[in-house]
Write a protein that holds these residues in place. Structure first.
Motif, PDB file in Angstrom:
ATOM      1  N   UNK A 135       0.822  -1.211   0.000  1.00 24.46           N
ATOM      2  CA  UNK A 135       0.000   0.000   0.000  1.00 24.46           C
ATOM      3  C   UNK A 135       0.863   1.271   0.000  1.00 24.46           C
ATOM      4  N   UNK A 136       0.489   2.208  -0.864  1.00 23.28           N
ATOM      5  CA  UNK A 136       1.221   3.475  -1.003  1.00 23.28           C
ATOM      6  C   UNK A 136       0.225   4.627  -0.849  1.00 23.28           C
ATOM      7  N   UNK A 137       0.658   5.688  -0.166  1.00 24.18           N
ATOM      8  CA  UNK A 137      -0.200   6.870  -0.001  1.00 24.18           C
ATOM      9  C   UNK A 137       0.426   8.052  -0.735  1.00 24.18           C
ATOM     10  N   UNK A 138      -0.403   8.773  -1.485  1.00 25.45           N
ATOM     11  CA  UNK A 138       0.072   9.972  -2.163  1.00 25.45           C
ATOM     12  C   UNK A 138      -1.047  11.009  -2.140  1.00 25.45           C
ATOM     13  N   UNK A 139      -0.868  12.124  -2.854  1.00 27.17           N
ATOM     14  CA  UNK A 139      -1.951  13.116  -2.889  1.00 27.17           C
ATOM     15  C   UNK A 139      -2.547  13.173  -4.289  1.00 27.17           C
ATOM     16  N   UNK A 140      -3.692  13.816  -4.388  1.00 29.73           N
ATOM     17  CA  UNK A 140      -4.401  13.925  -5.661  1.00 29.73           C
ATOM     18  C   UNK A 140      -3.745  14.940  -6.595  1.00 29.73           C
ATOM     19  N   UNK A 141      -2.790  15.733  -6.096  1.00 26.34           N
ATOM     20  CA  UNK A 141      -2.258  16.826  -6.925  1.00 26.34           C
ATOM     21  C   UNK A 141      -0.785  16.643  -7.283  1.00 26.34           C
ATOM     22  N   UNK A 142      -0.300  15.397  -7.223  1.00 31.18           N
ATOM     23  CA  UNK A 142       1.105  15.167  -7.571  1.00 31.18           C
ATOM     24  C   UNK A 142       1.331  15.402  -9.070  1.00 31.18           C
ATOM     25  N   UNK A 143       2.588  15.554  -9.434  1.00 31.66           N
ATOM     26  CA  UNK A 143       3.003  15.656 -10.837  1.00 31.66           C
ATOM     27  C   UNK A 143       2.727  14.319 -11.540  1.00 31.66           C
ATOM     28  N   UNK A 144       2.540  14.366 -12.852  1.00 30.42           N
ATOM     29  CA  UNK A 144       2.297  13.123 -13.606  1.00 30.42           C
ATOM     30  C   UNK A 144       3.435  12.115 -13.449  1.00 30.42           C
ATOM     31  N   UNK A 145       4.635  12.610 -13.176  1.00 30.96           N
ATOM     32  CA  UNK A 145       5.788  11.713 -12.990  1.00 30.96           C
ATOM     33  C   UNK A 145       5.689  10.929 -11.678  1.00 30.96           C
ATOM     34  N   UNK A 146       4.709  11.239 -10.852  1.00 32.57           N
ATOM     35  CA  UNK A 146       4.361  10.431  -9.674  1.00 32.57           C
ATOM     36  C   UNK A 146       3.110   9.603  -9.998  1.00 32.57           C
ATOM     37  N   UNK A 147       2.110  10.256 -10.550  1.00 32.03           N
ATOM     38  CA  UNK A 147       0.811   9.594 -10.751  1.00 32.03           C
ATOM     39  C   UNK A 147       0.891   8.446 -11.752  1.00 32.03           C
ATOM     40  N   UNK A 148       1.664   8.614 -12.825  1.00 36.98           N
ATOM     41  CA  UNK A 148       1.733   7.563 -13.849  1.00 36.98           C
ATOM     42  C   UNK A 148       2.464   6.313 -13.352  1.00 36.98           C
ATOM     43  N   UNK A 149       3.629   6.432 -12.735  1.00 31.53           N
ATOM     44  CA  UNK A 149       4.253   5.219 -12.177  1.00 31.53           C
ATOM     45  C   UNK A 149       3.368   4.551 -11.118  1.00 31.53           C
ATOM     46  N   UNK A 150       2.608   5.341 -10.380  1.00 31.40           N
ATOM     47  CA  UNK A 150       1.716   4.731  -9.378  1.00 31.40           C
ATOM     48  C   UNK A 150       0.582   3.978 -10.064  1.00 31.40           C
ATOM     49  N   UNK A 151       0.093   4.523 -11.156  1.00 25.22           N
ATOM     50  CA  UNK A 151      -0.951   3.830 -11.918  1.00 25.22           C
ATOM     51  C   UNK A 151      -0.398   2.485 -12.403  1.00 25.22           C
ATOM     52  N   UNK A 152       0.841   2.506 -12.872  1.00 29.70           N
ATOM     53  CA  UNK A 152       1.479   1.270 -13.319  1.00 29.70           C
ATOM     54  C   UNK A 152       1.586   0.279 -12.160  1.00 29.70           C
ATOM     55  N   UNK A 153       2.022   0.775 -10.997  1.00 34.60           N
ATOM     56  CA  UNK A 153       2.140  -0.114  -9.831  1.00 34.60           C
ATOM     57  C   UNK A 153       0.767  -0.675  -9.438  1.00 34.60           C
TER      58      UNK A 153
END
Ligand code: PLP
Length: 388
Positions: A92-110
């Motif tokens: 499980x990983x926690x992040x925010x809704x407003x991160x840069x795409x360079x965070x959001x896209x790798x997380x989507x992959x994960x």
């Protein structure tokens, strides 16, 4: 025509002193730092000097700095490197809704690989609440990743508070500090981060080089494999001129940062106030106080970001919009949506970011021309004329 650059959050020009420092490392001192001969050792020495300047700036140890190809790679490395090294412990990983795409896209992959991600919401100013992070933690949480400051709206996050929570729970904490390094103080111990991403072209260094800070003892697997460089943590022959440039850039920021931030805050606030005085139906995006010294972002009701951008470009002003049409995407900025702006206001957003080479007269020029453009575009807007 004289050109006015208001897009420093997109990229900054390399400082002439940075270019000068890099120059010898293309031809005279071209060695491969892995080579044991004179040429190699000459390059290695320059690279290690840059590492030590960066480590000093961050309050880190030299061996905690891994050079990368930039902010995007550092973010991908941090997220995937921690996820795959710690998957036995949790997913499980926690992040925010407003991160840069360079965070959001790798997380989507994960997520597609079986990891679970919680995206905590932000308030109307773009602030993450440490309490929300705390309540999102489960016994499977292995990583929290929250950006230091947002690249669109400039909001600075309560990183210390979040780091305290993650430390109490024994969870790794990463921060994307690409917008803050070189602009405001970033000390890894004061912030309490375990991993931190940065990129040289956002602080007057060259493009295509950055670093990931990894606290000693952190369990992480490499993102690039194929060689023993960077103590077996990041394969590939190092970008020596780029790394030298990064080192020079951070050295310059260390000297200039405090004074520059002070001057930029004066220009920023004059720009905010000036536009608010001259334009009605204007909404500031981001936090009024907790914001980057160089960021101004407004939603301008009734008109489109692209139209403003092109009209500004015609008078020599370069800015940025959170509207979507230019990117060929239908969705407007996820950041503006997350702070609760309705679609129309997202499409009418403009970001003006200033920097080292911005002059007070540039602000005057913008204050003179932008309101005129808004009046002109609104006069052609059916929405504006209907409401009136
Ligand atoms: C620019 C930026 C990145 C990407 O950095 P690159 O070096 O261009 O890959 C990542 N995160 C934030 C917050 C940024 O502003």
């Amino acid at each position: 025509m004289k050109r006015y650059y208001f897009d420093y959050a997109g990229t900054t020009p390399a400082d002439p002193e940075v270019i000068e420092a890099m120059q010898p490392y293309f031809y005279d001192k071209f060695g491969n730092p892995s080579s044991l001969h004179y040429f190699g050792q000459q390059a290695r020495k320059a690279m290690e000097e840059a590492r030590s300047k960066l480590a000093e700036f961050l309050g880190a140890k030299e061996e905690e700095i891994i050079f990368t190809s930039g902010g995007t790679e550092s973010n991908n490395f941090a997220l995937e490197g921690i996820a795959y090294a710690n998957e036995k412990k949790g997913n499980h990983i926690i992040t925010s809704a407003i991160e840069h795409h360079a965070i959001l896209e790798p997380l989507k992959f994960l997520e597609s690989r079986g990891f679970k991600v919680t995206y905590v919401k932000v308030d109307e100013f773009g602030m993450v609440s440490p309490e929300d992070i705390k309540s999102a933690i489960t016994d499977k949480t292995i990583l929290i990743s929250i950006m230091h400051a947002n690249n669109e709206i400039g909001t600075i996050q309560p990183i210390k508070e979040i780091a305290k929570i993650s430390k109490e729970k024994g969870i790794y904490f990463h921060s994307d500090a690409v917008q803050t390094v070189g602009h405001i103080p970033v000390n890894v111990d004061e912030l309490g981060v375990d991993l931190l991403s940065l990129s040289a072209h956002k602080f007057y260094g060259p493009k295509g080089v950055g670093a990931l800070y990894v606290r000693k003892g952190t369990k992480i697997v490499p993102f690039l494999r194929g060689g023993g460089q960077e103590k077996h943590r990041r394969a590939s022959t190092e970008n020596v001129p780029g790394i030298v440039g990064l080192g020079k850039a951070i050295e310059l920021c260390k000297d200039k940062m405090a004074k520059e931030a002070k001057e930029q805050i004066v220009m920023r606030d004059r720009l905010i106030k000036g536009l608010e005085d001259k334009i009605e139906h204007l909404y500031l995006n981001g936090h009024r106080q907790n914001r980057l010294p160089n960021n101004v972002n407004f939603s301008v009701e009734y008109i489109e970001g692209e139209a403003m951008l092109l009209n500004l470009d015609m008078v020599g002003i370069a800015a940025s919009t959170g509207s979507a049409c230019t990117s060929g995407d239908l969705e407007p900025s996820h950041v503006l949506l997350a702070i609760g702006r309705p679609h129309e206001l997202c499409h009418g957003s403009m970001r003006f970011t200033i920097g080292r080479f911005t002059q007070p007269e540039d602000i005057d020029y913008l204050l003179e021309h932008f309101p005129q453009i808004v009046v002109k575009l609104r006069s052609m807007s059916p929405l504006y004329n209907k409401d009136k």
